[in-house]
Design a protein around this motif. Structure first.
Motif, PDB file in Angstrom:
ATOM      1  N   PHE A  44      33.841   9.155 -30.954  1.00  0.00           N
ATOM      2  CA  PHE A  44      33.044  10.315 -30.788  1.00  0.00           C
ATOM      3  C   PHE A  44      33.869  11.571 -31.185  1.00  0.00           C
ATOM      4  O   PHE A  44      34.662  11.697 -30.742  1.00  0.00           O
ATOM      5  N   THR A  45      33.569  11.861 -32.601  1.00  0.00           N
ATOM      6  CA  THR A  45      34.338  12.848 -33.016  1.00  0.00           C
ATOM      7  C   THR A  45      33.619  14.374 -32.927  1.00  0.00           C
ATOM      8  O   THR A  45      34.349  15.221 -33.111  1.00  0.00           O
ATOM      9  N   ASP A  46      32.294  14.253 -32.446  1.00  0.00           N
ATOM     10  CA  ASP A  46      31.575  15.618 -32.219  1.00  0.00           C
ATOM     11  C   ASP A  46      32.232  16.086 -30.738  1.00  0.00           C
ATOM     12  O   ASP A  46      32.248  15.458 -29.688  1.00  0.00           O
ATOM     13  N   SER A  47      32.886  17.363 -30.542  1.00  0.00           N
ATOM     14  CA  SER A  47      33.248  17.817 -29.341  1.00  0.00           C
ATOM     15  C   SER A  47      32.361  17.782 -28.328  1.00  0.00           C
ATOM     16  O   SER A  47      32.843  17.437 -27.224  1.00  0.00           O
ATOM     17  N   GLU A  48      30.934  18.046 -28.494  1.00  0.00           N
ATOM     18  CA  GLU A  48      30.031  18.251 -27.366  1.00  0.00           C
ATOM     19  C   GLU A  48      29.826  16.645 -26.884  1.00  0.00           C
ATOM     20  O   GLU A  48      29.593  16.726 -25.681  1.00  0.00           O
ATOM     21  N   GLU A  49      29.794  15.851 -27.872  1.00  0.00           N
ATOM     22  CA  GLU A  49      29.303  14.397 -27.394  1.00  0.00           C
ATOM     23  C   GLU A  49      30.927  13.843 -26.541  1.00  0.00           C
ATOM     24  O   GLU A  49      30.570  13.229 -25.359  1.00  0.00           O
ATOM     25  N   GLN A  50      31.854  14.362 -27.106  1.00  0.00           N
ATOM     26  CA  GLN A  50      33.069  13.699 -26.413  1.00  0.00           C
ATOM     27  C   GLN A  50      33.072  14.245 -24.909  1.00  0.00           C
ATOM     28  O   GLN A  50      33.459  13.607 -23.968  1.00  0.00           O
ATOM     29  N   THR A  51      32.668  15.501 -24.670  1.00  0.00           N
ATOM     30  CA  THR A  51      32.735  16.120 -23.480  1.00  0.00           C
ATOM     31  C   THR A  51      31.559  15.427 -22.551  1.00  0.00           C
ATOM     32  O   THR A  51      32.032  15.131 -21.508  1.00  0.00           O
ATOM     33  N   GLU A  52      30.603  14.963 -23.009  1.00  0.00           N
ATOM     34  CA  GLU A  52      29.505  14.361 -22.246  1.00  0.00           C
ATOM     35  C   GLU A  52      29.884  12.972 -22.005  1.00  0.00           C
ATOM     36  O   GLU A  52      29.950  12.530 -20.843  1.00  0.00           O
ATOM     37  N   VAL A  53      30.482  12.378 -23.041  1.00  0.00           N
ATOM     38  CA  VAL A  53      31.268  10.746 -22.816  1.00  0.00           C
ATOM     39  C   VAL A  53      32.165  11.060 -21.471  1.00  0.00           C
ATOM     40  O   VAL A  53      32.403  10.266 -20.639  1.00  0.00           O
ATOM     41  N   ALA A  54      33.142  12.110 -21.601  1.00  0.00           N
ATOM     42  CA  ALA A  54      34.186  12.232 -20.633  1.00  0.00           C
ATOM     43  C   ALA A  54      33.747  12.358 -19.108  1.00  0.00           C
ATOM     44  O   ALA A  54      34.171  11.813 -18.128  1.00  0.00           O
ATOM     45  N   ALA A  55      32.584  13.209 -19.239  1.00  0.00           N
ATOM     46  CA  ALA A  55      31.885  13.185 -17.970  1.00  0.00           C
ATOM     47  C   ALA A  55      31.392  12.065 -17.258  1.00  0.00           C
ATOM     48  O   ALA A  55      31.361  11.493 -16.149  1.00  0.00           O
ATOM     49  N   VAL A  56      31.019  10.854 -18.061  1.00  0.00           N
ATOM     50  CA  VAL A  56      30.344   9.736 -17.313  1.00  0.00           C
ATOM     51  C   VAL A  56      31.612   8.969 -17.139  1.00  0.00           C
ATOM     52  O   VAL A  56      31.298   7.808 -16.093  1.00  0.00           O
ATOM     53  N   PHE A  57      32.930   9.290 -17.466  1.00  0.00           N
ATOM     54  CA  PHE A  57      34.007   8.547 -16.797  1.00  0.00           C
ATOM     55  C   PHE A  57      34.663   9.139 -15.625  1.00  0.00           C
ATOM     56  O   PHE A  57      35.662   8.880 -15.069  1.00  0.00           O
ATOM     57  N   ASN A  58      34.108  10.242 -15.189  1.00  0.00           N
ATOM     58  CA  ASN A  58      34.463  11.089 -13.894  1.00  0.00           C
ATOM     59  C   ASN A  58      33.592  11.667 -13.086  1.00  0.00           C
ATOM     60  O   ASN A  58      33.301  12.534 -12.490  1.00  0.00           O
ATOM     61  N   ALA A  59      32.559  10.834 -12.984  1.00  0.00           N
ATOM     62  CA  ALA A  59      31.265  11.173 -11.744  1.00  0.00           C
ATOM     63  C   ALA A  59      32.174  11.041 -10.495  1.00  0.00           C
ATOM     64  O   ALA A  59      32.983  10.306 -10.184  1.00  0.00           O
ATOM     65  N   THR A  60      31.633  12.108  -9.459  1.00  0.00           N
ATOM     66  CA  THR A  60      32.309  12.213  -8.240  1.00  0.00           C
ATOM     67  C   THR A  60      31.709  10.791  -7.492  1.00  0.00           C
ATOM     68  O   THR A  60      30.570  10.784  -7.303  1.00  0.00           O
ATOM     69  N   ILE A  61      32.734  10.287  -6.720  1.00  0.00           N
ATOM     70  CA  ILE A  61      32.271   9.047  -5.772  1.00  0.00           C
ATOM     71  C   ILE A  61      32.783   9.473  -4.365  1.00  0.00           C
ATOM     72  O   ILE A  61      33.977   9.120  -3.944  1.00  0.00           O
ATOM     73  N   PRO A  62      32.013  10.352  -3.636  1.00  0.00           N
ATOM     74  CA  PRO A  62      32.638  10.913  -2.276  1.00  0.00           C
ATOM     75  C   PRO A  62      32.612   9.880  -1.084  1.00  0.00           C
ATOM     76  O   PRO A  62      31.798   9.969  -0.108  1.00  0.00           O
ATOM     77  N   LEU A  63      33.138   8.529  -1.323  1.00  0.00           N
ATOM     78  CA  LEU A  63      32.889   7.648  -0.151  1.00  0.00           C
ATOM     79  C   LEU A  63      34.578   7.105  -0.016  1.00  0.00           C
ATOM     80  O   LEU A  63      35.186   6.989  -0.684  1.00  0.00           O
TER      81      LEU A  63
END
Length: 594
Positions: free
Chosen positions: A513-532
């Motif tokens: 993903f070379t588009d910076s907005e897409e990269q930011t969104e993809v990065a977010a899916v690998f960093n969802a909060t898991i408060p368990l």
């Protein structure tokens, strides 16, 4: 054509993300990750996380995230090829000559040609200033007490009174009318054809941070209007994203940068030894310029003219700089109008003293606010303190707010506790806070339902990259087709392919993903909060997520099922049966989060 995936990955792997980001952000290790203050938004507590394991960063405050390429694209305002080139150079990797697509090559060639035209124009203006035709321009600069060294250092030039000299010079170099038109150096009309935009003016070349001439400013000789004229925006010049003098000021060893109004302010300050001065380019300070300043400093001193327009400009700039994460002070030059005038009358030492005693930007705002009220009238004074109390609510940090209350109390001779009570009463009423608008009943029900499924898909992608050992069991129930949001589906396909090859690697996946907005969104899916906390909680949450994803997947496939697709119908029936067994506890997940 782009560089090969293997080469991109080689460059990424040779640039450890912690090492690279540490050059920009102070990081401190906490557990398996590093944390620091986010460089992309203003914050008091570190929420910017850098994971050496994933080779990714993510801010839990503003959502910025990505790999080492993304960071440079966002922080340095680079394109992907520029970030790749910088990291290749850092790692000592030689890049092969890239074959561009026709369109990309045309754009690259155009920018290169425009930069060359501007370079030639700068040389032409520079030469003209030092000839007989430039005597008036040189007399003006000498009258402003500029030394030969300063005039040469800033590459100052002159355009004479004939309005086609530069045009003839560049035509002689072989440039086409079409290219010259796109350079911003010429005007065109039916009567006169193409003619020089700048004439009878002292010329100030405008350079980017890499010392490339990207535009020009011109000061007219005489009383003609406009007094100052700037290049229009072109393929290489965006005045909202550049600052005059930053190419020199960024290498200053001073602890701050000075933002002022004009070319001569910058030049006179540099000549006096204040080589950390820059100026916006004929417009009010922009958020992009504030972000640009943040790359090179944490503190900005504002020196705008001391007239009413200058005060208004300072008040507009203060919140913009604060949003960019910069601490700000305003410098009072009264009784003089600008830095040039002050330095000539009072000298360098007195100027330095004013810099050392700049006014805190919040107190400057209050000083300006004070002028709107009759402070001798009890009602006027009360109204002033009410408005002050509202502004104090902007400070989220209680200690910082308390410090300001004490300073304001001393400055305006009011009891600190009375002011604190006023602030607290307004806080109880919600003054200064953004009110949450509740949706009308049922209005967003479908959207909320869909968002719930998206959260489940996002959590699953985070789990699969955080705990690679669960993939074998999860893949029995969840496949890429169960990720119904298009971007998540694309990410899942790439991630599952990595697992099949035995190398789950989210940072490498992000290279796709070379588009910076897409990269930011993809990065977010690998960093969802898991408060368990407990193993049991995580296992139950994972089962819930699998069930929810299957529900969404079944609904999505049912909606798009072709009635004659019997095989698809059988698969749906099997998926429904599987889901029912999972919910009933007949199927068990053999998973351990370790």
């Amino acid at each position: 054509m782009r560089y090969s995936d293997d080469l991109i990955e080689e460059i990424r792997m040779k640039n450890d993300i912690v090492d690279v980001i540490s050059g920009y952000v102070k990081l401190q290790r906490k557990g398996s990750s590093y944390f620091g203050l986010c460089p992309f938004h203003n914050e008091k507590s570190p929420s910017f996380s850098v994971s050496p394991g994933k080779q990714m960063y993510y801010c839990f405050g503003c959502g910025a995230g990505g790999n080492v390429f993304t960071f440079l694209m966002e922080y340095e305002n680079f394109t992907f090829p520029e970030a790749l080139e910088m990291l290749a150079d850092r790692a000592g990797v030689e890049l092969p000559k890239l074959e561009y697509s026709k369109e990309a090559k045309e754009q690259a060639d155009l920018k290169s040609a425009l930069l060359q035209i501007n370079k030639e124009a700068a040389k032409f203006y520079y030469y003209q200033l030092r000839q007989k035709v430039g005597e008036q321009g040189m007399a003006y600069l000498k009258g402003r007490e500029l030394s030969d060294e300063t005039i040469n250092k800033f590459g100052l030039g002159y355009s004479d009174k004939f309005s086609n000299n530069l045009y003839r010079y560049l035509k002689g170099k072989g440039y086409s009318d079409d290219l010259l038109r796109q350079s911003g150096l010429f005007n065109v009309d039916e009567k006169r054809g193409m003619y020089d935009k700048f004439w009878n003016r002292v010329i100030y070349p405008i350079m980017d941070v890499n010392n490339r001439v990207i535009g020009f400013g011109g000061r007219v000789m005489g009383d003609a209007k406009p007094k100052y004229l700037n290049s229009p925006e072109t393929k290489i010049f965006d005045k909202s994203r550049n600052l005059y003098g930053l190419n020199m000021a960024r290498s200053s060893r001073k602890k701050n940068l000075i933002i002022c109004e004009g070319y001569m302010d910058v030049i006179s300050m540099h000549q006096a030894g204040f080589n950390n001065a820059v100026a916006s380019l004929g417009t009010a300070l922009t958020s992009q310029q504030a972000s640009l300043l943040k790359r090179y400093t944490d503190e900005v001193l504002i020196i705008y003219d001391s007239d009413e327009a200058g005060v208004k400009a300072a008040l507009r700039a203060i919140p913009m700089l604060k949003t960019a994460g910069l601490s700000t002070k305003v410098i009072n030059l009264r009784p003089y109008k600008d830095p040039d005038e002050f330095i000539k009358n009072m000298g360098k030492e007195a100027f330095q003293e004013r810099l050392d005693h700049g006014m805190n930007s919040f107190m400057y705002e209050l000083k300006a606010l004070e002028g709107q009220y009759d402070m001798e009238d009890p009602q006027g004074r009360t109204d002033f303190f009410k408005e002050t109390a509202k502004r104090l609510l902007r400070f989220e940090d209680e200690l910082e707010r308390s410090s300001y209350i004490k300073t304001i109390a001393r400055t305006y001779q009011v009891e600190p506790e009375e002011l604190r009570k006023m602030v607290n009463r307004l806080a109880m009423k919600g003054a200064g806070m953004t009110e949450t608008v509740k949706p009308k009943s049922g209005q967003n029900r479908n959207k909320e339902k869909q968002n719930g499924y998206e959260v489940s898909q996002k959590l699953m992608l985070t789990w699969l990259t955080s705990y690679p050992e669960i993939f074998g069991e999860v893949s029995r129930y969840i496949g890429p087709d169960d990720f119904t949001r298009p971007l998540y589906h694309q990410v899942a396909e790439l991630l599952y392919e990595q697992y099949r090859q035995g190398e789950p690697n989210p940072a490498r996946l992000l290279n796709q993903f070379t588009d910076s907005e897409e990269q930011t969104e993809v990065a977010a899916v690998f960093n969802a909060t898991i408060p368990l906390d407990s193993e049991q909680e995580r296992e139950q949450a994972l089962l819930d997520v699998i069930c929810r994803m299957k529900e969404d997947s079944i609904a999505h496939r049912t909606e798009h099922l072709v009635p004659t697709d019997m095989q698809g119908l059988m698969q749906l029936m099997q998926a429904k049966k599987e889901l029912e067994e999972l919910k009933a506890g007949k199927l068990h997940l053999h998973i351990s989060f370790r």
